[in-house]
Scaffold this active site. Structure first.
Site, mmCIF file in Angstrom:
data_model
loop_
_atom_site.group_PDB
_atom_site.id
_atom_site.type_symbol
_atom_site.label_atom_id
_atom_site.label_comp_id
_atom_site.label_asym_id
_atom_site.label_seq_id
_atom_site.Cartn_x
_atom_site.Cartn_y
_atom_site.Cartn_z
ATOM 1 N N GLU A 124 -36.980 -48.898 -7.832
ATOM 2 C CA GLU A 124 -36.624 -47.609 -8.414
ATOM 3 C C GLU A 124 -35.157 -47.290 -8.124
ATOM 4 O O GLU A 124 -34.711 -47.490 -7.004
ATOM 5 C CB GLU A 124 -37.501 -46.485 -7.829
ATOM 6 C CG GLU A 124 -37.212 -45.160 -8.525
ATOM 7 C CD GLU A 124 -38.055 -43.990 -7.991
ATOM 8 O OE1 GLU A 124 -38.813 -44.170 -7.026
ATOM 9 O OE2 GLU A 124 -37.926 -42.915 -8.575
ATOM 10 N N GLY A 153 -35.917 -43.119 2.260
ATOM 11 C CA GLY A 153 -36.952 -42.930 3.276
ATOM 12 C C GLY A 153 -38.117 -43.881 3.052
ATOM 13 O O GLY A 153 -38.552 -44.583 3.960
ATOM 14 N N GLU A 179 -41.218 -36.241 -8.665
ATOM 15 C CA GLU A 179 -40.700 -35.931 -7.328
ATOM 16 C C GLU A 179 -40.919 -34.473 -6.932
ATOM 17 O O GLU A 179 -41.389 -34.186 -5.834
ATOM 18 C CB GLU A 179 -39.222 -36.326 -7.210
ATOM 19 C CG GLU A 179 -38.963 -37.837 -7.325
ATOM 20 C CD GLU A 179 -39.698 -38.660 -6.265
ATOM 21 O OE1 GLU A 179 -40.250 -38.077 -5.310
ATOM 22 O OE2 GLU A 179 -39.729 -39.904 -6.407
ATOM 23 N N GLU A 216 -42.895 -45.603 -3.285
ATOM 24 C CA GLU A 216 -44.320 -45.529 -3.630
ATOM 25 C C GLU A 216 -44.845 -46.673 -4.486
ATOM 26 O O GLU A 216 -45.850 -46.501 -5.189
ATOM 27 C CB GLU A 216 -44.571 -44.210 -4.370
ATOM 28 C CG GLU A 216 -43.989 -44.121 -5.804
ATOM 29 C CD GLU A 216 -42.605 -43.495 -5.902
ATOM 30 O OE1 GLU A 216 -41.851 -43.511 -4.908
ATOM 31 O OE2 GLU A 216 -42.273 -42.988 -7.001
ATOM 32 N N HIS A 252 -46.482 -38.128 1.114
ATOM 33 C CA HIS A 252 -45.704 -38.044 -0.132
ATOM 34 C C HIS A 252 -45.857 -39.325 -0.956
ATOM 35 O O HIS A 252 -46.202 -39.276 -2.138
ATOM 36 C CB HIS A 252 -44.234 -37.788 0.212
ATOM 37 C CG HIS A 252 -43.316 -37.763 -0.963
ATOM 38 N ND1 HIS A 252 -42.933 -36.596 -1.585
ATOM 39 C CD2 HIS A 252 -42.712 -38.770 -1.658
ATOM 40 C CE1 HIS A 252 -42.134 -36.879 -2.596
ATOM 41 N NE2 HIS A 252 -41.981 -38.193 -2.673
ATOM 42 N N GLU A 253 -45.605 -40.458 -0.321
ATOM 43 C CA GLU A 253 -45.665 -41.723 -1.075
ATOM 44 C C GLU A 253 -47.094 -41.998 -1.533
ATOM 45 O O GLU A 253 -47.320 -42.468 -2.647
ATOM 46 C CB GLU A 253 -45.115 -42.889 -0.253
ATOM 47 C CG GLU A 253 -43.706 -42.686 0.316
ATOM 48 C CD GLU A 253 -42.663 -42.235 -0.693
ATOM 49 O OE1 GLU A 253 -42.848 -42.463 -1.905
ATOM 50 O OE2 GLU A 253 -41.650 -41.626 -0.278
HETATM 51 N N1 BES Z 1 -39.445 -42.499 -5.157
HETATM 52 C C1 BES Z 1 -38.785 -42.086 -3.975
HETATM 53 C C2 BES Z 1 -37.908 -43.160 -3.387
HETATM 54 C C3 BES Z 1 -36.619 -43.392 -4.125
HETATM 55 C C4 BES Z 1 -35.618 -42.460 -4.080
HETATM 56 C C5 BES Z 1 -36.388 -44.530 -4.821
HETATM 57 C C6 BES Z 1 -34.420 -42.690 -4.745
HETATM 58 C C7 BES Z 1 -35.204 -44.753 -5.487
HETATM 59 C C8 BES Z 1 -34.209 -43.837 -5.444
HETATM 60 C C9 BES Z 1 -39.763 -41.649 -2.900
HETATM 61 O O1 BES Z 1 -40.983 -41.194 -3.382
HETATM 62 C C10 BES Z 1 -39.136 -40.497 -2.200
HETATM 63 O O2 BES Z 1 -39.000 -39.470 -2.788
HETATM 64 N N2 BES Z 1 -38.748 -40.679 -0.951
HETATM 65 C C11 BES Z 1 -38.042 -39.692 -0.188
HETATM 66 C C12 BES Z 1 -38.896 -39.080 0.879
HETATM 67 C C13 BES Z 1 -39.792 -38.014 0.360
HETATM 68 C C14 BES Z 1 -40.718 -37.512 1.446
HETATM 69 C C15 BES Z 1 -39.042 -36.837 -0.206
HETATM 70 C C16 BES Z 1 -36.873 -40.406 0.421
HETATM 71 O O3 BES Z 1 -36.857 -41.631 0.394
HETATM 72 O O4 BES Z 1 -35.982 -39.738 0.924
HETATM 73 ZN ZN ZN Z 2 -41.053 -39.281 -4.091
#
Ligand code: BES
Ligand code: ZN
Length: 883
Positions: free
Chosen positions: A127, A268, A327, A271, A304-305
């Site tokens: 992603e 972080g 998101e 998913e 979250h994931e």
């Molecule tokens: N889908 C995102 C991870 C992501 C973010 C992939 C940006 C590619 C680019 C994942 O679900 C996510 O939102 N992760 C957050 C943590 C969440 C608890 C808000 C993150 O990685 O900060």
């Molecule tokens: Zn997310």
């Protein structure tokens, strides 16, 4: 190089894909520098598109080594392959099979996008547009395919081979030292949810029986030896799975759910279907190495994931403009989960603090954009506080507006109507409109208008008529590209608090009760009137923070003190203390700058006294209420001509005033809250520690030798990281010998644990003293620091840029220069992490003139570099726009 021909990308230009992919069979032969990827795509013309169209597949830095159409090699005249595109101009106008072979170098992948290696482990991050760094593909979320993945590798190098879905086959490759595994994911998914992992990993296994009685295997994979640190993550996962069944009726859908923890990760966690990949920081925890905040983060991110499995994976996004669909909604879901697992009021306070600290700042600066942007140059830069946190608030506002039952009906309809598809925000909102018979046309402005709405409320009591009137005016400030705004629909939860501390009934002139205590504000100017009011009530507005807005009202300091002590809504009790504190601090900042004396506000101190005396309050709430607004909070409230040094001084002085005024109470509380039994990460225990450590911090703010000694003792005697770290943080703010001693001790204790050493880096980077910049510079050469690891960079330079107001914003500009130097050096290696670091400049325009000029020069130095990545260039240009 990637070509920027298609940029910027606009929402209005969306067109359905010309070709669909029914199935993808991937055959990946892992190798450190030459991994061979064979992708067999079953392509069909999209019945919704105008046929016949060329096949255009995305790539990013790819080398094509083979191409076959229905089994026959394609002659060079029939296709064109560049590193970022594979085009077949005249494909057959019917379904066909395309076999694409590429060779990629995971060890050279420093961007950590696509297939890369983390401490030897092969892993992927796709992603939003990383899959195109693995193979040529229509790398867009509305192309959903069924993936089967065969991975092959030398057994010794990668004994564990994982991909999405269920394991269907595995074994040795006869006559070699290699083995393979085949994974099949029956759920069609976009390429960004693809993942594979290969390496030497250990795992912890558990299981869960779903509500309908299916057995699911749960596994967490970590570096061998770290299995003992996974218990809390596993427990969080099981609680999250159960909660989604109970709160949303959502069950897990594969036979196995896997989490892999890696040390090198841009974000972080991610998913990927059935195979979440996590930054190990959000998996590994023991009482000795992780703080209560770390435990809470692990719980929230695991949840979250996992929750994305329904909101993101089963129902995905049509295009990246719809990012908030997955998101914002999933953040809302993880916040609700944490509120149910912990204390709802305290979670709400913390979420709103985060929203104001990150999103309000973004919304007020040059990077402001709507929850659903209409245009982007680089999608990676739109994983923002606005998309995530404001996106979650908009969902919550919808729930306030419709009530819990209407909200649930809308969610149920969304899952039923859009399962297995790539949907839009409009689809989502239409479900709530249809399920409840509500016109949500105006509500859609929350997705298209940037800027934080402001409500100015005047309340007036008419004793003779027995009425209370509210005159409400709303405005939405101009933001980049949006000079003029239309009124929003704002669900405003409110109360009229009687002298006895009880809510008065809210009856309107037509004799009806205001439903759920929520007024709907939808006009630029609006009047509300309540009847049957016998005494002058105290107005409590935007209870529970029912909408992501700023409210100003004619509520006196005396009434705020009353609300701090008596408001039945706990969020607004906290808010009243914050409002009082902010007023004192803002006034004192002005006084300091003008050379006048500061004021210790008696009303504010009385509110603190009332909170400390209220034994019915939970400790975590008391801690939140007696903690002053942060330096960034105060800066945001001041809004212009900001002097961070004056803010630090005013805040330090008020902390010391509280520490002196309540010395005895704080000391008694600190002693009483000491843990008696062994450490437990549960919310109630964590809350007691938060309050205990807030007391310590206020006592130490006076500089009293007894408080310093107490902090040093707590540091040395602590049996858990929360208490040790809190004591160290308290000492770090004081120029005392105990500080250096404790920092050295901390390093020696934990030097072999990178995640703990990150705390040591961050703490030193956030010390508000002139010597800090040199210290941070020196630490970039420390053997435990590595510019290649995003966690290290964020812990040291990120903490300095985002978490040290006075030193990042040094008046001589040296803080800005250092961060810009780091951004430029990092950009060639990892543009995503570099761009995030540069976003620390997001509120540079509010600074006083001298600092503002330095910040502008620093940003211009970035913008002038002609080899910038698209990521950094976009942030630099938008930050400077309007000049
Ligand atoms: N889908 C995102 C991870 C992501 C973010 C992939 C940006 C590619 C680019 C994942 O679900 C996510 O939102 N992760 C957050 C943590 C969440 C608890 C808000 C993150 O990685 O900060
Ligand atoms: Zn997310």
């Amino acid at each position: 190089m990637r070509t920027d021909a298609a940029r910027p990308v606009r929402l209005e230009d969306y067109r359905p894909p010309d070709w669909l992919v029914e199935t993808v069979d991937l055959d990946v032969a892992l190798d450190p520098s030459a991994t061979r990827v064979r992708a067999t795509l079953r392509l069909t013309p999209n019945p919704q598109a105008a046929a016949p169209a060329p096949v255009v597949l995305d790539g990013d830095g790819l080398t094509l080594t083979g191409l076959k159409l229905d089994g026959a090699a394609l002659a060079p005249a029939h296709f064109a392959a560049t590193p970022d595109r594979l085009t077949i101009a005249q494909p057959p106008n019917r379904p066909f099979r395309l076999e694409v072979e590429t060779v990629i170098d995971p060890s050279a992948n420093t961007q950590l996008m696509g297939l890369y290696r983390s401490r030897g482990t092969y892993c992927t991050q796709c992603e939003p547009e990383g899959f195109r760094r693995i193979t040529y593909f229509p790398d867009r979320p509305d192309v959903m395919a069924v993936f089967t993945t065969r991975i092959e590798a030398p057994k010794a190098q990668a004994p564990v081979l994982l991909a999405n879905g269920n394991l269907v086959q595995s074994g040795d490759v006869a006559g070699t030292d290699r083995h393979f595994a085949v994974w099949h994911d029956p759920f069609p998914k976009p390429s960004y949810l693809f993942a594979l992992v290969g390496g030497e990993l250990a795992c912890v296994e558990d299981g869960l029986r779903t509500a309908s009685g299916r057995e699911v295997t749960l596994r967490i994979y970590v570096e061998p030896g770290k299995q003992g640190r996974c218990a809390y993550a596993m427990d969080s996962l099981k609680r999250a799975m159960r909660w989604d069944e109970e709160a949303f009726g959502r069950e897990y859908d594969l036979d196995i759910f896997m989490i892999v923890a890696v040390s090198d990760f841009n974000m972080g966690a991610m998913e990927n279907k059935g195979l979440n990949v996590f930054n190990d920081k959000y998996v590994l925890a023991t009482p000795e190495t992780a703080t209560d905040a770390d435990f809470a983060n692990i719980e929230a991110i695991i949840a979250h994931e996992y929750f994305h499995n329904w909101t993101g994976n089963r129902i995905t996004c049509r295009d990246w403009f719809q990012l908030c669909l997955k998101e914002g909604l999933t953040v809302f879901r993880d916040q609700e989960f944490s509120a149910d697992q912990r204390s709802r009021p305290v979670e709400r306070i913390n979420d709103v603090r985060g929203l104001r600290a990150h999103q309000f700042v973004e919304d007020a600066g040059p990077l402001a954009h709507p929850v659903r942007p209409a245009l982007y140059h680089e999608i990676n830069n739109f994983y923002t506080a606005t998309v995530y946190e404001k996106g979650a608030e908009v969902v919550r506002s919808l729930k306030v507006l419709l009530g819990p039952d209407g909200f649930r009906r809308g969610m149920d309809l969304f899952f039923a109507r859009h399962d297995g598809t790539a949907a839009t925000v409009d689809d989502f909102i239409a479900c709530f409109a249809d399920a409840t018979g509500t016109d949500l046309g105006q509500f859609m402005r929350w997705y298209s208008q940037a800027g934080t709405p402001e409500l100015a409320v005047t309340g007036s009591f008419d004793a003779r008529a027995g009425t209370y009137r509210l005159d409400v005016a709303q405005t939405v400030p101009p933001t980049p590209g949006q000079p003029v705004k239309e009124p929003m629909v704002i669900p405003l939860a409110l109360g009229l608090v009687g002298r006895d501390g009880r809510d008065l009934p809210l009856v309107t002139a037509d004799g009806r009760q205001l439903e759920r205590g929520v007024a709907t504000i939808s006009e630029a100017a609006q009047r509300l009137e309540f009847v049957g009011i016998a005494e002058r009530p105290v107005l409590s507005l935007n209870r529970g923070f029912s909408a992501p807005i700023k409210v100003s009202a004619n509520i006196s300091a005396e009434d705020l003190s009353f609300l701090a002590a008596r408001d039945p809504d706990p969020f607004n009790r906290w808010q009243a203390v914050q409002t009082l504190a902010t007023a004192v601090l803002v006034e004192n900042v002005a006084a300091l700058r003008a050379g006048r004396a500061e004021r210790a506000d008696d009303g504010f101190l009385a509110a603190i006294a009332a909170i400390l005396a209220d034994t019915t309050l939970e400790p975590a709430f008391v801690a939140a209420a007696i903690t002053l607004p942060s330096e960034a909070d105060i800066a945001r409230d001041i809004g212009r001509d900001v002097d961070p040094d004056a803010i630090l001084a005013a805040r330090a002085a008020l902390r010391a005033t509280i520490g002196r005024r309540f010395a005895a109470v704080l000391d008694e509380l600190h002693g009483r809250l000491a843990d008696s039994g062994p450490y437990s990460p549960d919310a109630a225990s964590a809350g007691r520690r938060t309050l205990k450590n807030a007391c310590l911090d206020l006592m130490a703010a006076t500089g009293a030798a007894s408080a310093v000694a107490l902090a040093a003792r707590q540091y040395a005697a602590a049996d858990n990281m929360t208490d040790r770290m809190a004591a160290l943080a308290t000492l770090s703010l004081l120029d005392v010998a105990e500080r250096a001693a404790a920092l050295d001790d901390f390093y020696r204790r934990f030097e072999d644990d990178p995640l703990v050493i990150d705390k040591w880096f961050s703490l030193q980077a956030t010390i508000p003293q002139a010597a800090t910049l040199d210290r941070v510079r020196a630490l970039t050469a420390h053997p435990k620091f590595s510019a290649a690891n995003p966690n290290r960079v964020r812990a040291l330079v990120g903490a300095f840029a985002h978490g040290n107001q006075t030193q990042f914003n040094r008046p001589d500009g040296a803080g800005f220069a250092f961060v810009v130097d780091t951004v430029l050096a990092l950009d060639a290696r990892n543009p995503q992490v570099a761009a995030r670091l540069l976003s620390a400049f997001k509120s540079w325009r509010v600074l006083e003139a001298g600092r503002r000029a330095c910040a502008e020069a620093a940003l211009k130095r970035v913008a002038a570099v002609d080899t910038l990545s698209r990521d950094v260039k976009d942030i630099a240009q938008r930050s400077l726009a309007g000049d």
